[in-house]
Design an enzyme around this catalytic site. Sequence first.
Site, PDB file in Angstrom:
ATOM      1  N   PHE A  44       0.811  -1.223   0.000  1.00  0.00           N
ATOM      2  CA  PHE A  44       0.000   0.000   0.000  1.00  0.00           C
ATOM      3  C   PHE A  44       0.840   1.267   0.000  1.00  0.00           C
ATOM      4  CE2 PHE A  44      -0.582   2.797   3.696  1.00  0.00           C
ATOM      5  CZ  PHE A  44       0.302   2.243   4.603  1.00  0.00           C
ATOM      6  N   LYS A  45       2.135   1.164   0.305  1.00  0.00           N
ATOM      7  CA  LYS A  45       2.983   2.355   0.306  1.00  0.00           C
ATOM      8  C   LYS A  45       3.015   3.027  -1.071  1.00  0.00           C
ATOM      9  CE  LYS A  45       5.129   1.567   4.575  1.00  0.00           C
ATOM     10  NZ  LYS A  45       4.390   0.400   4.951  1.00  0.00           N
TER      11      LYS A  45
END
Length: 497
Positions: free
Chosen positions: A112-113
Site C-alpha cells: 500500500f505504500k
Amino acid sequence: MNYTSTRNSSLKATSAHAIVKGLSDEGGLFVPESIPALSKEEILSLGDKKYSQRAFDVFSKFLTDFTPDELRHCVESAYNSKNFDSDNIAEITKLKDSRYILELWHGPTCAFKDMALQILPYLLTASAKKEVKGKQIAILVATSGDTGKAALEGFKDVDGTSICVFYPEDGVSPMQKRQMTTQEGNNVNVCAVKGNFDDCQNGVKAIFTDKDIEKKLSDNNILLSSANSINWGRLAPQIVYYVSSYAQLVKNGEIEYGEKINIVVPTGNFGNILAAYYAKLMGIPVNKLICASNSNNVLTDFINTGIYDRNRKFYTTISPSMDILISSNLERLLYHFTGENDKLINDWFKSLKDTGRYEVNEDVKKKLSEQFFAGFCTDDETKAQIKKTFEEENYLLDTHTAVAVKVYEDYRAKTGDSTKTLIASTANPYKFGRAVFQSVGGNAEGDEFDVIARLEDKTGTKIPAPLAATKNKPIRFTGCVEKQEMGKAVLDFLNSK
Ligand SMILES: *Cc1c(COP(=O)(O)O)cnc(C)c1O
C-alpha cells in the site's frame, strides 16, 4: 489552508513548506489548521469520477497553494494504468458478512505504500519549485523493506530528483532484496549496510545533520529530503482512498449515502489509520475505526488504557511492516483530540523520549474509546486466519491484512456490531509468499521463486507481474558499506550524477 505544528500551534506554513520540510523545526508534525468538509453532493459526485480525479478533488481542499494545473500533473502522473494494474487504482472485493476488502496493493511494488509514494515525488518537486526554486532534491531512505522499494519506484526518473536507499545487509527478505537490487532508473542508488535497520536509520540521520555534507551538496545546488511516513505529502494521498471507497460503495449500491461504516486498518506507524480518521473528519460517515496490531501490541494497550509504553519486548513477526514500537503519526491524532493543545503534546512526547512512556488525560481516553476499537493477534492466529479465509471464501490474504481480518472477527464476536466494514488490505500475498504458503499448508522450503510458484499452483491465484519480473532482471546494485561510510556513499553517488 494553512498548516501548523503539533508542538507549536502558533506556526503557520503552506502545504508546500510542510512537504519540503517533512518535520517542523521544533520536532513537531505538520497538521492542517482545520479539516475541510466534503458536502453530500461532492461525495456523491466522486462516484462517477476516475481515481485521479477523486484525488484531485480531495487535494484541492488540502493543498490550496498548488494551482489546478500543478495538481492535475501530480495526480495524472501517479494514478494511471502504467503504474497500477487496475484502472480503479484501489479495488474493493466483497467478502461474506458485509466485509469489503480495500486492496491497496495494485501498484508497482505490491504494497500500500505505493498509494502515497507514487505521487509524493510530484508533490515534492512541485513544492520545491515554490519553496526552494532551482534546487535538485536528493532523497535519502533507510528501509527495512517495503518503503525503500516503493520510494525507488516512485522517484525513478522523476526530473529534478535522485534517490539513495540504504538497507541492512541481512535484514530484508530475499524478495525485498531482489526487488531493490534490480531497481531500474537513472537517478537511483541502492546500497547495503553492514549492520541492522537501526544502523541504517542512524546513519541516514547523521547525514542529515552533517554540516560538511550539507555544504558540499548545497555548493552543487542539491537539497537533501526524506520520504518518511510522517511527511504530509504521504498522508494526504492516503485520505483519498477512504473517501473514494465510500463514494464507490454508494455508487455500487452496497450502502446508502449517510450509512456509517467501520474501517479496519493493520497498523504500524499509525499513518494509514490516521488517514481514515481524517476522512471521517471530512464528512465520511464512520462508526468505529478498528486498529489491528500484531504481537507488538503497544497501540492495543494504548487505545484500551490511555497509557503508551514502549518499554516492552520487541517481536519479529510474519507481518514485519507492523513491527514497530513507536507509532509516530499518533502524535497528530492526539493533537486533534486535545483541542490542538501543543503544550500537552510537548509534555507527553518529552516523557516518551525520556522514559519511553506517557499517559493521556481522561478526556482523550474517552475520545479514544468512543471512536476506536483496538486488538491484536499472534503469528499463529494470523496463519490460521489466512487458512480459514482461503478455505471458506477462496480469498488469499497477506500476513498484514490477515491481522486486520482476525481483529475484526474478534471485534464482531465481542460487540455483535454488524455495521458494514471496510478492511484495508496493505500487501499482495505474494510479497510475503513464504509465510502465506505455510499458512495454507504448503512446505515453504527452498528458493523464493520456487515457493511462490507452488503457491500459485496450490491456490489458483497469480503472482503479480512486477514480482515475477524481478526473477529475470539483472542485479544492478551489489555495493555494501560499513555504517561509517554511508555519507561517502551518498556523496560519491550524487557527484557521479
Ligand atoms: C507500512 C505497512 C503497514 C503499516 O502502515 P502504517 O501506516 O505504518 O500504520 C501495514 N502493512 C504493510 C504491508 C505495510 O507496508
